[in-house]
Design a protein around this motif. Structure first.
Motif, PDB file in Angstrom:
ATOM      1  N   SER A 232       0.818  -1.218   0.000  1.00 43.41           N
ATOM      2  CA  SER A 232       0.000   0.000   0.000  1.00 43.41           C
ATOM      3  C   SER A 232       0.849   1.264   0.000  1.00 43.41           C
ATOM      4  N   TYR A 233       2.167   1.112   0.120  1.00 44.62           N
ATOM      5  CA  TYR A 233       3.088   2.231  -0.108  1.00 44.62           C
ATOM      6  C   TYR A 233       3.446   2.250  -1.596  1.00 44.62           C
ATOM      7  N   PRO A 234       3.245   3.356  -2.318  1.00 46.81           N
ATOM      8  CA  PRO A 234       3.563   3.383  -3.748  1.00 46.81           C
ATOM      9  C   PRO A 234       5.023   3.038  -4.040  1.00 46.81           C
ATOM     10  N   GLU A 235       5.926   3.322  -3.097  1.00 48.81           N
ATOM     11  CA  GLU A 235       7.359   3.157  -3.340  1.00 48.81           C
ATOM     12  C   GLU A 235       7.893   1.797  -2.911  1.00 48.81           C
ATOM     13  N   TRP A 236       7.007   0.851  -2.582  1.00 45.96           N
ATOM     14  CA  TRP A 236       7.460  -0.345  -1.877  1.00 45.96           C
ATOM     15  C   TRP A 236       8.478  -1.171  -2.657  1.00 45.96           C
ATOM     16  N   ARG A 237       8.501  -1.113  -3.969  1.00 49.33           N
ATOM     17  CA  ARG A 237       9.473  -1.891  -4.755  1.00 49.33           C
ATOM     18  C   ARG A 237      10.826  -1.187  -4.880  1.00 49.33           C
ATOM     19  N   ASP A 238      10.947   0.012  -4.371  1.00 49.21           N
ATOM     20  CA  ASP A 238      12.183   0.788  -4.447  1.00 49.21           C
ATOM     21  C   ASP A 238      13.060   0.404  -3.256  1.00 49.21           C
ATOM     22  N   ALA A 239      14.099  -0.373  -3.498  1.00 50.77           N
ATOM     23  CA  ALA A 239      14.935  -0.890  -2.413  1.00 50.77           C
ATOM     24  C   ALA A 239      15.602   0.241  -1.628  1.00 50.77           C
ATOM     25  N   ALA A 240      16.012   1.312  -2.313  1.00 48.98           N
ATOM     26  CA  ALA A 240      16.672   2.424  -1.618  1.00 48.98           C
ATOM     27  C   ALA A 240      15.687   3.111  -0.670  1.00 48.98           C
ATOM     28  N   TRP A 241      14.460   3.353  -1.144  1.00 48.57           N
ATOM     29  CA  TRP A 241      13.438   3.962  -0.279  1.00 48.57           C
ATOM     30  C   TRP A 241      13.150   3.072   0.917  1.00 48.57           C
ATOM     31  N   LEU A 242      12.983   1.787   0.652  1.00 49.02           N
ATOM     32  CA  LEU A 242      12.631   0.851   1.711  1.00 49.02           C
ATOM     33  C   LEU A 242      13.740   0.759   2.753  1.00 49.02           C
ATOM     34  N   ARG A 243      14.972   0.698   2.304  1.00 49.95           N
ATOM     35  CA  ARG A 243      16.099   0.616   3.243  1.00 49.95           C
ATOM     36  C   ARG A 243      16.172   1.867   4.121  1.00 49.95           C
ATOM     37  N   ALA A 244      15.914   3.023   3.522  1.00 45.52           N
ATOM     38  CA  ALA A 244      15.945   4.267   4.296  1.00 45.52           C
ATOM     39  C   ALA A 244      14.831   4.308   5.328  1.00 45.52           C
ATOM     40  N   GLU A 245      13.632   3.840   4.962  1.00 44.10           N
ATOM     41  CA  GLU A 245      12.505   3.825   5.908  1.00 44.10           C
ATOM     42  C   GLU A 245      12.785   2.878   7.072  1.00 44.10           C
ATOM     43  N   ILE A 246      13.346   1.733   6.768  1.00 44.03           N
ATOM     44  CA  ILE A 246      13.676   0.768   7.823  1.00 44.03           C
ATOM     45  C   ILE A 246      14.744   1.345   8.749  1.00 44.03           C
ATOM     46  N   ALA A 247      15.729   2.028   8.165  1.00 42.01           N
ATOM     47  CA  ALA A 247      16.829   2.580   8.966  1.00 42.01           C
ATOM     48  C   ALA A 247      16.347   3.621   9.966  1.00 42.01           C
ATOM     49  N   THR A 248      15.261   4.297   9.655  1.00 45.58           N
ATOM     50  CA  THR A 248      14.753   5.348  10.544  1.00 45.58           C
ATOM     51  C   THR A 248      13.552   4.884  11.369  1.00 45.58           C
ATOM     52  N   ALA A 249      13.185   3.610  11.267  1.00 45.03           N
ATOM     53  CA  ALA A 249      11.984   3.121  11.960  1.00 45.03           C
ATOM     54  C   ALA A 249      12.115   3.226  13.471  1.00 45.03           C
ATOM     55  N   GLY A 250      13.294   2.932  14.007  1.00 42.89           N
ATOM     56  CA  GLY A 250      13.487   3.034  15.450  1.00 42.89           C
ATOM     57  C   GLY A 250      13.265   4.447  15.949  1.00 42.89           C
ATOM     58  N   ASP A 251      13.833   5.430  15.234  1.00 50.00           N
ATOM     59  CA  ASP A 251      13.642   6.826  15.622  1.00 50.00           C
ATOM     60  C   ASP A 251      12.175   7.240  15.482  1.00 50.00           C
ATOM     61  N   ALA A 252      11.516   6.763  14.419  1.00 48.65           N
ATOM     62  CA  ALA A 252      10.105   7.097  14.219  1.00 48.65           C
ATOM     63  C   ALA A 252       9.247   6.539  15.347  1.00 48.65           C
ATOM     64  N   PHE A 253       9.578   5.339  15.782  1.00 49.32           N
ATOM     65  CA  PHE A 253       8.845   4.733  16.896  1.00 49.32           C
ATOM     66  C   PHE A 253       8.958   5.603  18.145  1.00 49.32           C
ATOM     67  N   TRP A 254      10.168   6.030  18.459  1.00 46.17           N
ATOM     68  CA  TRP A 254      10.371   6.780  19.696  1.00 46.17           C
ATOM     69  C   TRP A 254       9.833   8.201  19.617  1.00 46.17           C
ATOM     70  N   ARG A 255       9.742   8.764  18.415  1.00 45.05           N
ATOM     71  CA  ARG A 255       9.054  10.054  18.276  1.00 45.05           C
ATOM     72  C   ARG A 255       7.579   9.900  18.639  1.00 45.05           C
ATOM     73  N   ALA A 256       6.980   8.788  18.219  1.00 39.94           N
ATOM     74  CA  ALA A 256       5.578   8.539  18.553  1.00 39.94           C
ATOM     75  C   ALA A 256       5.393   8.367  20.060  1.00 39.94           C
ATOM     76  N   VAL A 257       6.399   7.788  20.722  1.00 40.53           N
ATOM     77  CA  VAL A 257       6.326   7.620  22.172  1.00 40.53           C
ATOM     78  C   VAL A 257       6.473   8.967  22.883  1.00 40.53           C
ATOM     79  N   CYS A 258       7.463   9.755  22.468  1.00 41.63           N
ATOM     80  CA  CYS A 258       7.885  10.919  23.259  1.00 41.63           C
ATOM     81  C   CYS A 258       7.194  12.214  22.895  1.00 41.63           C
ATOM     82  N   GLU A 259       6.602  12.310  21.701  1.00 41.95           N
ATOM     83  CA  GLU A 259       6.059  13.589  21.281  1.00 41.95           C
ATOM     84  C   GLU A 259       4.603  13.778  21.674  1.00 41.95           C
ATOM     85  N   PHE A 260       4.008  12.802  22.358  1.00 43.47           N
ATOM     86  CA  PHE A 260       2.597  12.910  22.751  1.00 43.47           C
ATOM     87  C   PHE A 260       2.490  13.052  24.255  1.00 43.47           C
TER      88      PHE A 260
END
Length: 260
Positions: A232-260
Motif C-alpha cells: 500500500s506504499y507506492p514506493e514499496w518496490r524501491d529498495a533504496a526507499w525501503l532501506r531508508a525507511e527501515i533505517a529510521t523506523a526506530g527513531d520514528a517509533f520513539w518520536r511517537a512515544v515521546c512527542e505525545f
C-alpha cells in the motif's frame, strides 16, 4: 521519562510468554520490538511488563504507557488501559471487541505499519491521532547475490500463508521452487540472496510482511498480492526507499512515544 511497556512480544532477557519463540525462529513482531527497545533514547527508562501478568497498580506511576500487541490482554485490561491514553502499536489486523475498540480509540497515538492496515482498523474504530512506522530490522547483509533461476517461498507453515498458491505460480511458470517453512532467518536470507523470484500470495491480510521487504532488499523479483500491507506504499518496490525507511523506523517509533 519512565515508560511502562506492555507486550507479549517479550525480548530475549524476559520470561517466555505465550506464543514467544526464542532464538533464530522468533517471529517478526518479537524481532521488531527488540529492535525498537535497542533504540531507546537517552533519558528514557523502560520497564517491560508481560501483558498476561501485569498488575494495574504497577504502572499507574509511569510517565508513559506503551502497548505493543493486544492479543493476550483481557477485555477488562484493555478498558482500564484506555483510561491512561497509551501509545498502542499493533503488528497485525485486530479482532474487533468492545474493550479493544475502547483501547484503540483512546490510543495517543495509534500506530501500525502500513496505510492498508490503518484503513482496515479505521472501519470499526474511531481512531484519533495515528502514525505509520515500519518494522525496525537489521538489514546488514540483505542485498542481491548471484541470482539463480528459482522461486523462493518463505513463511510459517500455515494455510493462510498461501504456500500452495505460490507453488502453483512457480509450476505455471515452469520454475524450480524452494519452499522454506520454519527455517532460521539466516538460512532464509542466504537463500533469498540467490533467488531470482520471491513469491508470497497470502489468503489473509498481513499488516506489513517482513519477508517481502527483505526480498525487495535482496533484489528478488517479488510476486505478491494486495493482502500484503507493504504494497500500500507506492514506493514499496524501491529498495533504496525501503532501506531508508527501515533505517529510521526506530527513531520514528520513539518520536511517537515521546512527542505525545
Amino acid at each position: 521519562m519512565n515508560i511502562a511497556w506492555i507486550t507479549h512480544h517479550l525480548p530475549d532477557d524476559k520470561p517466555l510468554g505465550e506464543g514467544w519463540i526464542p532464538g533464530p525462529y522468533r517471529g517478526g513482531a518479537e524481532m521488531s520490538d527488540a529492535e525498537y527497545l535497542a533504540h531507546t533514547p537517552e533519558g528514557c527508562q523502560v520497564q517491560v511488563f508481560d501483558s498476561t501478568l501485569f498488575d494495574p497498580d504497577q504502572i499507574v506511576e509511569f510517565d508513559r504507557i506503551v502497548v505493543t500487541g493486544t492479543d493476550l490482554l483481557s477485555e477488562a485490561a484493555m478498558g482500564w488501559l484506555a483510561t491512561l491514553k497509551p501509545m498502542v502499536f499493533v503488528h497485525h489486523r485486530q479482532t474487533a471487541s468492545e474493550g479493544r475498540r475502547r483501547l484503540l480509540e483512546a490510543a495517543h497515538p495509534f500506530v501500525c505499519h502500513t496505510p492498508a492496515h490503518l484503513a482496515l482498523e479505521a472501519t470499526w474504530a474511531n481512531l484519533g491521532a495515528t502514525r505509520l512506522v515500519l518494522s525496525a530490522l537489521d538489514t546488514t547483509g540483505i542485498e542481491p547475490g548471484e541470482k539463480k533461476p528459482y522461486v523462493l517461498v518463505a513463511s510459517r507453515n500455515h494455510p493462510l500463508k498461501g504456500i500452495n498458491q505460490s507453488r502453483l505460480w512457480a509450476a505455471r511458470h515452469n520454475l524450480d521452487c524452494v519452499v522454506a517453512t520454519d527455517w532460521p532467518r539466516s538460512q532464509v536470507l542466504a537463500t533469498m540472496r540467490q533467488a531470482e523470484w520471491f513469491v508470497h500470495l497470502p489468503l489473509a491480510f498481513e499488516s506489513e510482511c517482513r519477508t517481502v521487504m527483505e526480498a525487495v532488499l535482496a533484489g528478488c523479483t517479488v510476486v505478491t498480492n494486495d493482502q500484503v500491507g507493504i504494497t500500500s506504499y507506492p514506493e514499496w518496490r524501491d529498495a533504496a526507499w525501503l532501506r531508508a525507511e527501515i533505517a529510521t523506523a526506530g527513531d520514528a517509533f520513539w518520536r511517537a512515544v515521546c512527542e505525545f
